[in-house]
Write a protein that holds these residues in place. Structure first.
Motif, PDB file in Angstrom:
ATOM      1  N   ARG A  27       5.905  49.041  36.260  1.00 23.13           N
ATOM      2  CA  ARG A  27       5.332  48.735  35.087  1.00 23.13           C
ATOM      3  C   ARG A  27       3.773  49.028  34.790  1.00 23.13           C
ATOM      4  NH1 ARG A  27      10.001  45.507  31.675  1.00 23.13           N
ATOM      5  NH2 ARG A  27      11.614  46.286  32.616  1.00 23.13           N
ATOM      6  N   GLN A  28       3.252  49.587  36.091  1.00 27.61           N
ATOM      7  CA  GLN A  28       1.753  49.720  35.896  1.00 27.61           C
ATOM      8  C   GLN A  28       1.409  50.821  34.982  1.00 27.61           C
ATOM      9  OE1 GLN A  28      -0.139  49.028  39.838  1.00 27.61           O
ATOM     10  NE2 GLN A  28       1.856  48.842  40.468  1.00 27.61           N
ATOM     11  N   LEU A  29       2.370  51.739  34.810  1.00 26.46           N
ATOM     12  CA  LEU A  29       2.096  53.089  33.961  1.00 26.46           C
ATOM     13  C   LEU A  29       3.612  53.037  33.145  1.00 26.46           C
ATOM     14  CD1 LEU A  29       0.619  55.598  33.563  1.00 26.46           C
ATOM     15  CD2 LEU A  29       1.677  56.457  35.740  1.00 26.46           C
ATOM     16  N   SER A  30       3.386  53.612  31.866  1.00 31.56           N
ATOM     17  CA  SER A  30       4.542  54.151  31.058  1.00 31.56           C
ATOM     18  C   SER A  30       4.719  55.490  31.368  1.00 31.56           C
ATOM     19  CB  SER A  30       4.334  53.877  29.633  1.00 31.56           C
ATOM     20  OG  SER A  30       3.429  54.426  28.995  1.00 31.56           O
ATOM     21  N   ALA A  31       5.691  56.129  30.955  1.00 31.55           N
ATOM     22  CA  ALA A  31       6.345  57.320  31.307  1.00 31.55           C
ATOM     23  C   ALA A  31       5.358  58.188  29.999  1.00 31.55           C
ATOM     24  CB  ALA A  31       7.445  57.705  30.899  1.00 31.55           C
ATOM     25  N   ARG A  32       5.232  57.461  28.809  1.00 31.34           N
ATOM     26  CA  ARG A  32       4.357  58.186  27.640  1.00 31.34           C
ATOM     27  C   ARG A  32       3.181  58.168  28.315  1.00 31.34           C
ATOM     28  NH1 ARG A  32       4.764  59.624  22.309  1.00 31.34           N
ATOM     29  NH2 ARG A  32       2.939  60.812  22.061  1.00 31.34           N
ATOM     30  N   GLU A  33       2.406  57.258  28.885  1.00 34.65           N
ATOM     31  CA  GLU A  33       0.955  57.501  29.220  1.00 34.65           C
ATOM     32  C   GLU A  33       0.842  58.602  30.171  1.00 34.65           C
ATOM     33  OE1 GLU A  33      -0.672  52.819  29.171  1.00 34.65           O
ATOM     34  OE2 GLU A  33       0.698  53.402  30.927  1.00 34.65           O
ATOM     35  N   LEU A  34       1.819  58.857  31.134  1.00 38.27           N
ATOM     36  CA  LEU A  34       2.056  59.656  32.235  1.00 38.27           C
ATOM     37  C   LEU A  34       2.072  61.007  31.358  1.00 38.27           C
ATOM     38  CD1 LEU A  34       2.003  60.736  34.996  1.00 38.27           C
ATOM     39  CD2 LEU A  34       4.215  60.347  35.224  1.00 38.27           C
ATOM     40  N   LEU A  35       2.968  61.375  30.534  1.00 37.37           N
ATOM     41  CA  LEU A  35       3.135  62.577  29.691  1.00 37.37           C
ATOM     42  C   LEU A  35       1.847  62.838  28.936  1.00 37.37           C
ATOM     43  CD1 LEU A  35       4.860  64.847  28.499  1.00 37.37           C
ATOM     44  CD2 LEU A  35       5.594  63.157  26.908  1.00 37.37           C
ATOM     45  N   ASP A  36       1.220  61.884  28.286  1.00 40.84           N
ATOM     46  CA  ASP A  36      -0.157  62.111  27.689  1.00 40.84           C
ATOM     47  C   ASP A  36      -1.047  62.705  28.478  1.00 40.84           C
ATOM     48  OD1 ASP A  36       1.027  61.439  25.241  1.00 40.84           O
ATOM     49  OD2 ASP A  36       0.374  59.350  25.167  1.00 40.84           O
ATOM     50  N   ALA A  37      -1.072  62.144  29.753  1.00 41.99           N
ATOM     51  CA  ALA A  37      -2.156  62.814  30.549  1.00 41.99           C
ATOM     52  C   ALA A  37      -1.797  64.133  31.070  1.00 41.99           C
ATOM     53  CB  ALA A  37      -2.240  61.664  31.790  1.00 41.99           C
ATOM     54  N   HIS A  38      -0.477  64.580  31.179  1.00 45.88           N
ATOM     55  CA  HIS A  38      -0.301  65.858  31.663  1.00 45.88           C
ATOM     56  C   HIS A  38      -0.426  66.763  30.269  1.00 45.88           C
ATOM     57  CE1 HIS A  38       1.586  64.140  35.171  1.00 45.88           C
ATOM     58  NE2 HIS A  38       1.519  65.292  35.611  1.00 45.88           N
ATOM     59  N   LEU A  39      -0.112  66.285  29.078  1.00 41.83           N
ATOM     60  CA  LEU A  39      -0.332  66.882  27.972  1.00 41.83           C
ATOM     61  C   LEU A  39      -1.842  67.385  27.773  1.00 41.83           C
ATOM     62  CD1 LEU A  39       2.160  65.770  25.502  1.00 41.83           C
ATOM     63  CD2 LEU A  39       2.572  67.848  26.751  1.00 41.83           C
ATOM     64  N   GLN A  40      -2.655  66.506  28.044  1.00 39.37           N
ATOM     65  CA  GLN A  40      -4.022  66.741  28.014  1.00 39.37           C
ATOM     66  C   GLN A  40      -4.685  67.682  28.803  1.00 39.37           C
ATOM     67  OE1 GLN A  40      -6.417  62.935  28.192  1.00 39.37           O
ATOM     68  NE2 GLN A  40      -4.752  62.055  26.706  1.00 39.37           N
ATOM     69  N   GLN A  41      -3.969  67.651  30.140  1.00 37.41           N
ATOM     70  CA  GLN A  41      -4.265  68.735  31.233  1.00 37.41           C
ATOM     71  C   GLN A  41      -3.865  70.104  30.878  1.00 37.41           C
ATOM     72  OE1 GLN A  41      -6.499  67.988  33.649  1.00 37.41           O
ATOM     73  NE2 GLN A  41      -5.714  69.298  35.244  1.00 37.41           N
ATOM     74  N   ILE A  42      -2.841  70.194  30.129  1.00 39.22           N
ATOM     75  CA  ILE A  42      -2.303  71.413  29.630  1.00 39.22           C
ATOM     76  C   ILE A  42      -3.109  71.869  28.765  1.00 39.22           C
ATOM     77  CG2 ILE A  42      -0.470  72.655  28.648  1.00 39.22           C
ATOM     78  CD1 ILE A  42       1.504  70.481  29.842  1.00 39.22           C
ATOM     79  N   GLU A  43      -3.520  71.224  27.822  1.00 39.14           N
ATOM     80  CA  GLU A  43      -4.484  71.783  26.682  1.00 39.14           C
ATOM     81  C   GLU A  43      -5.727  72.079  27.351  1.00 39.14           C
ATOM     82  OE1 GLU A  43      -6.491  70.187  22.299  1.00 39.14           O
ATOM     83  OE2 GLU A  43      -5.209  68.788  23.610  1.00 39.14           O
ATOM     84  N   LYS A  44      -6.219  71.451  28.300  1.00 42.54           N
ATOM     85  CA  LYS A  44      -7.727  71.840  29.162  1.00 42.54           C
ATOM     86  C   LYS A  44      -7.614  73.070  29.886  1.00 42.54           C
ATOM     87  CE  LYS A  44      -9.107  68.862  32.030  1.00 42.54           C
ATOM     88  NZ  LYS A  44      -9.703  67.792  32.833  1.00 42.54           N
ATOM     89  N   VAL A  45      -6.413  73.213  30.611  1.00 40.36           N
ATOM     90  CA  VAL A  45      -6.281  74.017  31.803  1.00 40.36           C
ATOM     91  C   VAL A  45      -5.452  75.250  31.377  1.00 40.36           C
ATOM     92  CG1 VAL A  45      -5.791  74.485  34.180  1.00 40.36           C
ATOM     93  CG2 VAL A  45      -6.774  72.278  33.352  1.00 40.36           C
ATOM     94  N   ASN A  46      -4.466  75.195  30.813  1.00 40.21           N
ATOM     95  CA  ASN A  46      -3.487  76.450  30.978  1.00 40.21           C
ATOM     96  C   ASN A  46      -4.093  77.456  30.135  1.00 40.21           C
ATOM     97  OD1 ASN A  46      -0.719  77.109  31.248  1.00 40.21           O
ATOM     98  ND2 ASN A  46      -0.443  77.164  29.090  1.00 40.21           N
TER      99      ASN A  46
END
Length: 486
Positions: free
Chosen positions: A24-43
């Protein structure tokens, strides 16, 4: 979490991410948001993800967080952002197979591998790019365009699981699945500095599957580390009554427990005489010495692979004819050159050809079995040359040797596909130009765990996987996909 924290998060091994979520140091939603931001930036610069399902992913991440709030972990892949190859059917998510004939296809059921990943708690982000029907080790198609190499966008990423490899290498997904007939999990893993495992025939069940005893093509995992691939094998590699071919399960938790002291290993520079580009050979030259340092008893030895190329060519062409003959009759103009080449080859085969291929394969299997009775592992290059320009469909020469057809340069992988042995591509080094070069570790049929244990030892000794790609070059046109799934 800060932007810099997000950037670090998306490159962490999947096992560590699960630990952060379950503690519980990280939520699945926080992890997903980080990946969605990376997708927007890199893809947009690499075109690895061709369909992104942000809304669906948010629902899955929320379900993972809700389950954990009640004290329940969904499974080994709890909350991990995952992407599925665009050859694998995904219920309710567009699956094109890289073909304009299926550009709007939306399946109603999941491939068994996809379903198992979902049941284990993964968060589906979307689909990864693949060449048309997975044909060839260069990821481009007329629906979505080309996927760029994570380390040099001017180069190919390999294929056919090229989108998966680039998504992992650039931090857009934590785990990915893929398939491999002629090297499609191993080649792009090698060229993008990630890990790709072709499991033993029968290790990962496939369904739906119109050809249940056709074993040239298998499904398997891809990850940034060997441990992450082993984690996925816990989920994928279980027997199923849907499959005719099933191997007994292995405990992939034991991937870190291998002791290589005294292990007999065959080192092969050329996998029975194939041309190898000098730049690639130079990058892999220290590998033999490293294996010795790990305690292996290394011998220079080549398996006898007589007849494997002919058998593979016949069986692959027969598969293409069986799979795509009707499409060829109805809409040949909608099929690419390589697909048509395979289908036309298949149309000319005779019963005698098919029988000869089976005999050649059986004999090659027996010789490889005997070879690996002497040596537990065979270690060789994954590819025969470094990544070539993205505009090329396939290289015309390898080390000065002309290549006469589109996949001739991938025989260092397809030869092992024919024998059915497990084989992994593990990051090893880089060419003088900074392009990744993986090492192929091949094991006895059924010894998938052993293959991963040696790969884990290599990974720990080199640390090569930690070398991330520089920021992709902005402005290259690789026909980025829409951000939301239809």
């Amino acid at each position: 979490m800060s932007a810099n924290g997000d950037a670090e998060l998306v490159f962490q091994p999947a096992r560590g991410l699960i630990g952060l979520m379950t503690s519980r140091q990280l939520s699945a939603r926080e992890l997903l948001d980080a990946h969605l931001q990376q997708i927007e930036k890199v893809n947009p610069q690499v075109n690895a993800l061709v369909t992104v399902c942000a809304d669906r992913a948010c629902e899955l991440a929320a379900a993972a967080d809700a389950a954990l709030a009640k004290g329940r972990v969904l499974g080994p892949l709890h909350g991990l952002p995952a992407a599925h190859k665009d050859l694998a059917d995904t219920a309710g998510i567009r699956t094109t197979y890289g073909s304009p004939l299926h550009a709007d296809h939306v399946p109603t059921r999941n491939h068994l591998v996809v379903q198992r990943m979902l049941d284990a708690g993964c968060v589906t982000l979307g689909k990864t790019n693949t060449p048309e029907f997975g044909t060839g080790s260069q990821t481009y198609n007329p629906v979505f365009g080309a996927t760029a190499n994570a380390y040099d966008p001017a180069k190919t990423c390999g294929g056919s699981s090229g989108g998966a490899a680039v998504a992992l290498a650039t931090g857009m997904a934590a785990v990915c699945d893929g398939s491999d007939m002629a090297g499609s999990l191993r080649n792009p893993a090698s060229w993008n500095n990630v890990v790709g495992l072709r499991p033993s025939d029968g290790r990962v069940p496939q369904w739906p599957n119109d050809r249940p005893v056709f074993t040239l093509s298998v499904y398997g995992p891809m990850g940034r580390t060997v441990g992450d691939v082993a984690l996925q094998m816990l989920v994928m590699a279980r027997p199923s009554n849907r499959s005719i071919l099933n191997l007994p399960p292995q405990d992939f938790h034991a991937v870190y427990d291998g002791d290589m002291t005294g292990t007999p290993v065959a080192w092969s520079d050329t996998l029975d005489g194939l041309p190898i580009d000098p730049a690639l050979a130079e990058a892999l030259a220290p590998a033999r010495g490293l294996l010795t340092q790990l305690g292996c008893a290394v011998t220079d030895a080549e398996p006898d692979l007589t007849g494997v190329d002919e058998a593979f060519d016949i069986m692959r062409a027969a598969y293409y004819w069986q799979e795509h003959a009707q499409e060829y009759r109805d809409r040949p103009d909608q099929l690419g050159d390589s697909v048509r080449w395979e289908i036309e080859h298949g149309s000319r085969l005779t019963v005698e050809d098919l029988g000869r291929a089976e005999t050649l394969r059986a004999r090659a299997y027996d010789r490889m079995h005997d070879f690996l009775d002497t040596y537990r592992f065979l270690v060789a290059p994954v590819t025969q040359l470094p990544p070539f320009p993205i505009e090329q469909h396939w290289p015309e020469t390898v080390a000065g040797v002309p290549q006469t057809y589109y996949r001739e340069w991938m025989r260092v992988c397809s030869r092992i596909s024919l024998t059915g042995n497990p084989a992994v591509s593990v990051p090893f080094g880089f060419t003088a130009d900074g392009l990744p070069a993986g090492l192929q570790i091949i094991g006895r049929h059924g010894d998938d765990l052993g293959v991963l244990q040696l790969a884990q030892a290599v990974e720990s000794a080199t640390g090569t996987w930690r070398t991330r790609p520089a920021r992709p070059v902005v402005g290259r046109d690789h026909r980025p996909p829409p951000a939301v799934a239809p």
